[in-house]
Design a protein around this motif. Structure first.
Motif: not given
Length: 188
Positions: A132-135, A149, A151, A159, A161
């Motif tokens: 998964s990608r997180w900001r 962070c 999500h 997902g 961000t």
């Protein structure tokens, strides 16, 4: 005798009736306001507000413990279309939001931190071990630094961000709820 005629007796009766009814209406309004306030006050601050959802018992292998919502978080959560919960593993603070419908109340964590007086820097996207990608960003205020962070995931595991991208995908029917938004704040 016509009740609406402009006679002295009718004028006195109408004024007497209004003199009795208006204070009763005012008392009713005050009573409703006090009842609403009383219903929202508790001795212990809740850890979440909204319909119950199943909470994780661990985060990255560490057991989680509930934290009370602040007064500001409680006021926000009362109008949020879902639940807001705060948890900790003893080092990090997690804010979990379950969202039932698309809303602009789910906004980027950076906006919240800026509103609280933090300076935001080092914004970037990161990949987690589960793909998964997180900001993520660093928030700094008065010598305190946090790595934050966030999500958002929909019911099918898609997902996001970015809260705006999530919102428009949800409005367009390209993402179905309920959605889970997770924000993790770790002291640096």
């Amino acid at each position: 005798m016509n009740l609406l005629s402009n006679r002295f007796v009718n004028r006195v009766l109408h004024k007497a009736l209004w003199a009795a009814v208006l204070p009763l209406c005012a008392l009713w309004g005050v009573g409703q306001a006090l009842a609403t306030q009383w219903a929202h006050n508790t001795d212990v601050a809740p850890t979440s507000i909204g319909a119950p959802v199943e909470l994780p018992s661990q985060w990255d292998g560490a057991p989680l413990h509930p934290l009370a919502l602040s007064d500001v978080e409680q006021r926000f959560a009362r109008h949020f279309p879902g639940t807001v919960t705060r948890l900790t593993d003893g080092r990090q603070v997690l804010v979990l939001r379950s969202v039932n419908q698309p809303t602009r109340m789910l906004h980027p964590a950076a906006d919240c931190y800026r509103g609280l007086g933090y300076r935001i820097h080092d914004e970037r996207l990161e990949a987690r071990t589960n793909a998964s990608r997180w900001r993520c960003f660093v928030a700094a205020r008065a010598g305190q630094r946090l790595r934050v962070c966030e999500h958002i995931a929909d019911a099918q595991g898609q997902g996001f961000t970015d809260a705006s991208a999530w919102y428009w995908a949800a409005i367009a029917g390209q993402s179905n709820g309920p959605w889970q938004a997770v924000t993790v704040a770790t002291p640096l």
